[in-house]
Design a protein around this motif. Structure first.
Motif, PDB file in Angstrom:
ATOM      1  N   LEU A   1       0.835  -1.207   0.000  1.00 35.05           N
ATOM      2  CA  LEU A   1       0.000   0.000   0.000  1.00 35.05           C
ATOM      3  C   LEU A   1       0.873   1.260   0.000  1.00 35.05           C
ATOM      4  O   LEU A   1       0.548   2.267  -0.626  1.00 35.05           O
ATOM      5  CB  LEU A   1      -0.959   0.001   1.199  1.00 35.05           C
ATOM      6  CG  LEU A   1      -1.991  -1.130   1.181  1.00 35.05           C
ATOM      7  CD1 LEU A   1      -2.798  -1.148   2.474  1.00 35.05           C
ATOM      8  CD2 LEU A   1      -2.937  -1.006  -0.018  1.00 35.05           C
ATOM      9  N   ARG A   2       2.006   1.166   0.690  1.00 39.11           N
ATOM     10  CA  ARG A   2       2.936   2.301   0.727  1.00 39.11           C
ATOM     11  C   ARG A   2       3.491   2.565  -0.687  1.00 39.11           C
ATOM     12  O   ARG A   2       3.558   3.701  -1.136  1.00 39.11           O
ATOM     13  CB  ARG A   2       4.091   1.992   1.691  1.00 39.11           C
ATOM     14  CG  ARG A   2       5.016   3.179   1.941  1.00 39.11           C
ATOM     15  CD  ARG A   2       6.315   2.724   2.575  1.00 39.11           C
ATOM     16  NE  ARG A   2       6.221   2.420   3.989  1.00 39.11           N
ATOM     17  CZ  ARG A   2       6.537   3.271   4.980  1.00 39.11           C
ATOM     18  NH1 ARG A   2       6.944   4.483   4.687  1.00 39.11           N
ATOM     19  NH2 ARG A   2       6.444   2.911   6.227  1.00 39.11           N
ATOM     20  N   GLU A   3       3.844   1.459  -1.363  1.00 39.79           N
ATOM     21  CA  GLU A   3       4.369   1.581  -2.735  1.00 39.79           C
ATOM     22  C   GLU A   3       3.297   2.188  -3.659  1.00 39.79           C
ATOM     23  O   GLU A   3       3.578   3.074  -4.469  1.00 39.79           O
ATOM     24  CB  GLU A   3       4.751   0.178  -3.215  1.00 39.79           C
ATOM     25  CG  GLU A   3       5.232   0.101  -4.644  1.00 39.79           C
ATOM     26  CD  GLU A   3       5.207  -1.347  -5.178  1.00 39.79           C
ATOM     27  OE1 GLU A   3       5.367  -2.304  -4.379  1.00 39.79           O
ATOM     28  OE2 GLU A   3       5.008  -1.514  -6.396  1.00 39.79           O
ATOM     29  N   PHE A   4       2.062   1.720  -3.496  1.00 43.40           N
ATOM     30  CA  PHE A   4       0.958   2.243  -4.311  1.00 43.40           C
ATOM     31  C   PHE A   4       0.772   3.738  -4.046  1.00 43.40           C
ATOM     32  O   PHE A   4       0.668   4.549  -4.972  1.00 43.40           O
ATOM     33  CB  PHE A   4      -0.317   1.455  -3.977  1.00 43.40           C
ATOM     34  CG  PHE A   4      -1.572   2.010  -4.606  1.00 43.40           C
ATOM     35  CD1 PHE A   4      -1.694   2.105  -5.983  1.00 43.40           C
ATOM     36  CD2 PHE A   4      -2.639   2.417  -3.814  1.00 43.40           C
ATOM     37  CE1 PHE A   4      -2.849   2.608  -6.566  1.00 43.40           C
ATOM     38  CE2 PHE A   4      -3.799   2.920  -4.383  1.00 43.40           C
ATOM     39  CZ  PHE A   4      -3.903   3.014  -5.754  1.00 43.40           C
ATOM     40  N   HIS A   5       0.772   4.103  -2.766  1.00 41.36           N
ATOM     41  CA  HIS A   5       0.613   5.518  -2.421  1.00 41.36           C
ATOM     42  C   HIS A   5       1.713   6.355  -3.063  1.00 41.36           C
ATOM     43  O   HIS A   5       1.462   7.432  -3.612  1.00 41.36           O
ATOM     44  CB  HIS A   5       0.625   5.697  -0.900  1.00 41.36           C
ATOM     45  CG  HIS A   5       0.699   7.127  -0.486  1.00 41.36           C
ATOM     46  ND1 HIS A   5       1.898   7.781  -0.273  1.00 41.36           N
ATOM     47  CD2 HIS A   5      -0.265   8.066  -0.310  1.00 41.36           C
ATOM     48  CE1 HIS A   5       1.652   9.052   0.025  1.00 41.36           C
ATOM     49  NE2 HIS A   5       0.347   9.237   0.022  1.00 41.36           N
ATOM     50  N   ARG A   6       2.960   5.837  -3.013  1.00 39.73           N
ATOM     51  CA  ARG A   6       4.099   6.569  -3.588  1.00 39.73           C
ATOM     52  C   ARG A   6       3.876   6.793  -5.080  1.00 39.73           C
ATOM     53  O   ARG A   6       4.128   7.869  -5.605  1.00 39.73           O
ATOM     54  CB  ARG A   6       5.379   5.755  -3.342  1.00 39.73           C
ATOM     55  CG  ARG A   6       6.651   6.586  -3.475  1.00 39.73           C
ATOM     56  CD  ARG A   6       7.907   5.733  -3.266  1.00 39.73           C
ATOM     57  NE  ARG A   6       7.948   5.035  -1.988  1.00 39.73           N
ATOM     58  CZ  ARG A   6       8.092   3.724  -1.834  1.00 39.73           C
ATOM     59  NH1 ARG A   6       8.209   2.931  -2.873  1.00 39.73           N
ATOM     60  NH2 ARG A   6       8.120   3.178  -0.633  1.00 39.73           N
ATOM     61  N   GLU A   7       3.345   5.776  -5.750  1.00 35.86           N
ATOM     62  CA  GLU A   7       3.109   5.909  -7.202  1.00 35.86           C
ATOM     63  C   GLU A   7       2.007   6.913  -7.503  1.00 35.86           C
ATOM     64  O   GLU A   7       2.126   7.740  -8.403  1.00 35.86           O
ATOM     65  CB  GLU A   7       2.740   4.554  -7.815  1.00 35.86           C
ATOM     66  CG  GLU A   7       3.937   3.694  -8.049  1.00 35.86           C
ATOM     67  CD  GLU A   7       3.887   2.908  -9.366  1.00 35.86           C
ATOM     68  OE1 GLU A   7       3.230   3.339 -10.336  1.00 35.86           O
ATOM     69  OE2 GLU A   7       4.515   1.849  -9.396  1.00 35.86           O
ATOM     70  N   VAL A   8       0.912   6.844  -6.739  1.00 34.43           N
ATOM     71  CA  VAL A   8      -0.190   7.791  -6.992  1.00 34.43           C
ATOM     72  C   VAL A   8       0.330   9.217  -6.785  1.00 34.43           C
ATOM     73  O   VAL A   8       0.130  10.100  -7.630  1.00 34.43           O
ATOM     74  CB  VAL A   8      -1.397   7.545  -6.052  1.00 34.43           C
ATOM     75  CG1 VAL A   8      -2.495   8.566  -6.326  1.00 34.43           C
ATOM     76  CG2 VAL A   8      -1.957   6.143  -6.219  1.00 34.43           C
ATOM     77  N   LEU A   9       1.017   9.423  -5.670  1.00 33.96           N
ATOM     78  CA  LEU A   9       1.530  10.766  -5.362  1.00 33.96           C
ATOM     79  C   LEU A   9       2.495  11.241  -6.451  1.00 33.96           C
ATOM     80  O   LEU A   9       2.396  12.385  -6.934  1.00 33.96           O
ATOM     81  CB  LEU A   9       2.228  10.750  -3.995  1.00 33.96           C
ATOM     82  CG  LEU A   9       2.828  12.074  -3.528  1.00 33.96           C
ATOM     83  CD1 LEU A   9       1.747  13.142  -3.374  1.00 33.96           C
ATOM     84  CD2 LEU A   9       3.566  11.896  -2.194  1.00 33.96           C
ATOM     85  N   GLY A  10       3.394  10.361  -6.856  1.00 39.32           N
ATOM     86  CA  GLY A  10       4.354  10.713  -7.912  1.00 39.32           C
ATOM     87  C   GLY A  10       3.631  11.076  -9.205  1.00 39.32           C
ATOM     88  O   GLY A  10       3.991  12.040  -9.886  1.00 39.32           O
ATOM     89  N   ASN A  11       2.593  10.316  -9.537  1.00 37.55           N
ATOM     90  CA  ASN A  11       1.845  10.590 -10.771  1.00 37.55           C
ATOM     91  C   ASN A  11       1.143  11.945 -10.699  1.00 37.55           C
ATOM     92  O   ASN A  11       1.097  12.681 -11.681  1.00 37.55           O
ATOM     93  CB  ASN A  11       0.812   9.487 -11.032  1.00 37.55           C
ATOM     94  CG  ASN A  11       1.472   8.172 -11.429  1.00 37.55           C
ATOM     95  OD1 ASN A  11       2.676   8.135 -11.687  1.00 37.55           O
ATOM     96  ND2 ASN A  11       0.690   7.104 -11.473  1.00 37.55           N
ATOM     97  N   TYR A  12       0.592  12.267  -9.531  1.00 39.59           N
ATOM     98  CA  TYR A  12      -0.054  13.586  -9.396  1.00 39.59           C
ATOM     99  C   TYR A  12       0.976  14.706  -9.481  1.00 39.59           C
ATOM    100  O   TYR A  12       0.755  15.713 -10.156  1.00 39.59           O
ATOM    101  CB  TYR A  12      -0.824  13.697  -8.072  1.00 39.59           C
ATOM    102  CG  TYR A  12      -2.229  13.160  -8.150  1.00 39.59           C
ATOM    103  CD1 TYR A  12      -3.129  13.630  -9.106  1.00 39.59           C
ATOM    104  CD2 TYR A  12      -2.681  12.190  -7.252  1.00 39.59           C
ATOM    105  CE1 TYR A  12      -4.430  13.132  -9.176  1.00 39.59           C
ATOM    106  CE2 TYR A  12      -3.967  11.689  -7.323  1.00 39.59           C
ATOM    107  CZ  TYR A  12      -4.835  12.168  -8.283  1.00 39.59           C
ATOM    108  OH  TYR A  12      -6.120  11.675  -8.358  1.00 39.59           O
TER     109      TYR A  12
END
Ligand SMILES: Cc1cc2nc3c(=O)[nH]c(=O)nc-3n(C[C@H](O)[C@H](O)[C@H](O)COP(=O)(O)O)c2cc1C
Length: 324
Positions: free
Chosen positions: A258-269
């Motif tokens: 979930l941490r990795e997913f959050h990092r990706e969403v944030l990076g994409n935004y």
């Protein structure tokens, strides 16, 4: 769970499931067959908003299969929009007949269109007579609908209209416009619409855990209900992003995933929104649902909601992912 041949679809979620979320989701959690875009409005101006078109550009959706969703009540506007999507290379467009927002409904669009089944019938007659010709020859038309405006039994009148046209997939959210997103879904009416449908059907509504999908499939076994070919989840998939991977036999995402997913969403935004405040706004919108995956993280979630700067936000997120 018997999921052979069943399609798993990510619901359109305005404000939450734009391309930054979708790309992160597709790369972290395999198993979603199609992602539906939040609706693009087709009006007489014959132009989409910049923000809307950016969300469906193929280069922004390279890692996933996307179905653009269109909001329209005029058949000419819809046909124009479908051609635009076909020109971008999309083989399917989806008509929104479910949006309950006041402004949309007042214009007779979204769930507001369900008030007038005869007008809907005329709309489809024109759209489907254009489909199959010229630039429309390649495009499939699917529909996402509620079961009526006020009375669930309106669904039976609507299914008669839908049955007159070759809708490639009819997604039914078994609530009325008046129900909004709360209260029990009307499974009895769904069952009847499913039984009567001549088109393939997708179920949508309150699928939050693999057990919910399992009990849906047990209630509507493939032998008896062959029209049920897909399930769609919105809030359930945002709050529990591994939902479909789990339905396919995978594990529930743990904290590191979930941490990795959050990092990706944030990076994409961050890659597409220059202003930090606006990135924070989008992330907080996501946490409104994603936070449900962290029942013991109330304190950190409150800090996330209150964060005014990126460093405060990141510290709160770190606390959440590191805590019990
Ligand atoms: C914040 C939010 C935004 C939504 N945006 C759209 C949309 O753009 N188009 C649409 O057809 N439905 C939209 N919906 C409805 C969802 O796609 C879905 O039908 C609904 O949430 C019920 O499914 P669920 O219980 O799996 O979430 C939205 C719902 C929410 C809560």
């Amino acid at each position: 769970m018997k999921t052979k041949n069943l399609l798993f679809l990510a619901a359109p979620m305005e404000g939450v499931c734009g391309f930054p979320w979708r790309n992160a989701h597709a790369s972290c959690f395999p198993g979603t067959d199609f992602y539906y875009s939040p609706f693009l409005t087709a009006t007489a101006s014959r132009a989409f908003r910049k923000r809307e078109i950016r969300d469906v550009l193929p280069e922004n959706n390279g890692r996933l299969h996307l179905v653009p969703q269109i909001m329209a009540s005029d058949p000419g506007d819809f046909i124009w929009a479908a051609r635009e999507m076909s020109a971008l290379g999309y083989p399917e467009v989806n008509l929104n007949l479910g949006c309950p927002s006041g402004t949309v409904v007042r214009k007779g669009r979204g769930a507001g269109f369900l008030r007038d089944p005869e007008a809907l019938d005329d709309f489809f007659a024109e759209v489907f007579s254009a489909a199959g010709h010229g630039e429309m020859s390649e495009i499939r038309i699917s529909v996402k609908t509620r079961i009526g405006v006020a009375d669930p039994s309106e669904g039976l009148r609507l299914i008669a209209v839908f049955n007159r046209y070759p809708i490639s997939l009819l997604t039914i959210h078994p609530r009325t416009l008046r129900d909004g997103y709360k209260g029990p879904v009307h499974r009895d009416i769904f069952r009847e619409m499913l039984r009567q449908s001549r088109n393939p059907v997708c179920y949508n509504g309150d699928l939050r855990a693999p057990e919910d999908v399992g009990s849906l499939l047990a209630a509507f076994p493939a032998e008896e209900y062959p029209q049920l070919t897909a399930v769609m989840a919105g809030r359930g998939l945002v709050s529990r992003p591994s939902l479909f991977s789990e339905c396919r036999g995978g594990a529930r995402a743990g904290r590191e995933k979930l941490r990795e997913f959050h990092r990706e969403v944030l990076g994409n935004y961050r890659a597409v929104i220059p202003e930090e405040d606006n990135v924070l706004f989008k992330m907080k919108e996501l946490w409104g649902m994603f936070g449900e995956e962290f029942p013991n993280g109330k304190k950190a979630l409150k800090r996330i909601r209150k964060a005014r700067r990126m460093d405060e936000y990141l510290a709160a997120v770190n606390e959440l992912f590191s805590g019990e």
